[in-house]
Enzyme design. Sequence first.
Site, mmCIF file in Angstrom:
data_model
loop_
_atom_site.group_PDB
_atom_site.id
_atom_site.type_symbol
_atom_site.label_atom_id
_atom_site.label_comp_id
_atom_site.label_asym_id
_atom_site.label_seq_id
_atom_site.Cartn_x
_atom_site.Cartn_y
_atom_site.Cartn_z
ATOM 1 C CG ASP A 67 63.525 105.413 62.065
ATOM 2 O OD1 ASP A 67 64.319 106.203 62.142
ATOM 3 O OD2 ASP A 67 63.646 104.263 62.230
ATOM 4 C CG ASN A 135 63.290 92.692 63.890
ATOM 5 O OD1 ASN A 135 63.862 93.394 63.487
ATOM 6 N ND2 ASN A 135 62.105 93.059 64.652
ATOM 7 C CG HIS A 137 63.920 96.856 62.634
ATOM 8 N ND1 HIS A 137 63.552 96.698 63.816
ATOM 9 C CD2 HIS A 137 64.730 97.527 62.311
ATOM 10 C CE1 HIS A 137 64.377 97.508 64.545
ATOM 11 N NE2 HIS A 137 65.353 98.077 63.746
ATOM 12 C CD GLU A 142 60.112 96.493 64.527
ATOM 13 O OE1 GLU A 142 60.670 95.536 64.318
ATOM 14 O OE2 GLU A 142 60.354 97.194 65.398
HETATM 15 C C1 F6R Z 1 66.676 103.878 62.993
HETATM 16 C C2 F6R Z 1 66.545 102.821 62.124
HETATM 17 C C3 F6R Z 1 66.621 101.422 62.487
HETATM 18 C C4 F6R Z 1 68.204 101.022 63.071
HETATM 19 C C5 F6R Z 1 68.327 99.529 63.234
HETATM 20 C C6 F6R Z 1 69.695 99.314 63.444
HETATM 21 O O1 F6R Z 1 66.738 105.096 62.438
HETATM 22 O O2 F6R Z 1 66.211 103.013 60.896
HETATM 23 O O3 F6R Z 1 66.166 100.436 61.541
HETATM 24 O O4 F6R Z 1 68.966 101.178 61.666
HETATM 25 O O5 F6R Z 1 67.410 99.380 64.168
HETATM 26 O O6 F6R Z 1 70.408 99.996 64.654
HETATM 27 P P1 F6R Z 1 71.310 99.541 65.458
HETATM 28 O O7 F6R Z 1 72.410 100.374 64.434
HETATM 29 O O8 F6R Z 1 71.621 100.507 66.653
HETATM 30 O O9 F6R Z 1 71.820 98.545 65.552
#
Ligand code: F6R
Length: 254
Positions: A67, A135, A137, A142
Amino acid sequence: MMQVYVRDSQAEANDLAAHLVVEAVRSGARVLGLATGQTMIGVYAALVAQVRADRIATERWTTFNLDEYVGIGPDHPGSFHHFMTTHLFRPLGLGPQQSHLLNGLAPDLEAECNRFERLVMASPPDVQILGIGQNGHIGFNEPGTPWDSGTHRVTLTAATIAQNAPDFPGSMPREALTMGIGTILMARAIIVVATGAAKAPAVYRAVREEPSLEVPASALRLHPDVRYVLDTAAAERLFSDPRWDRAASVVEID
Ligand code: F6R
């Protein structure tokens, strides 16, 4: 089938995740799907260390990132492209022709999503590394995202903005482009890394509760080869389940 590995510390979880990637590369994996975020900083540090120590060749790697934010480019310190350059591409010497990211500055964002989706579908990752949001994701998919979704444009939820804003230099973008859940499920193997107590509820819901659109990571239950790598803090809710064998270093779930 799903396997859940629990390690005593974040550092050990990071080392294991990196080891699993290196093992996959040794077994022939060349296309890697990559995530960003706080969790990945330690994972990539461990991966860089192991690749260097074992003198693993990276010239033939191709990478796809999950992403990117809309409206900022590779030089913006908050962009995922910048994150990847800092934590993985530069340390491993991966060139721009090897590393594919969505372009959040593309004039036609829908065309950009289609371009990227075609590219991923032409050679889906042998291994996809994922983090998980509080959450549930995955990527920026989401709660409520259809499980057959391809790469698409999203408006970030308040929860995700609250999670990421403290680390974001400047004002936080409100939109992003992300591989869809359907895109992610195309990977041959998936490794999810989650560390810290804040992830424990999302991990439990994804691993143990009935799969639901409300928990995007629960879509991974459809995939035949998923490994979760957790530290004890992120596994805490799993341990509270009487069915869970806390002493096992890896638990298999059908
Ligand atoms: C970012 C992504 C997100 C993160 C998730 C956890 O490329 O794919 O899904 O993996 O938000 O983020 P952290 O590791 O910052 O808690």
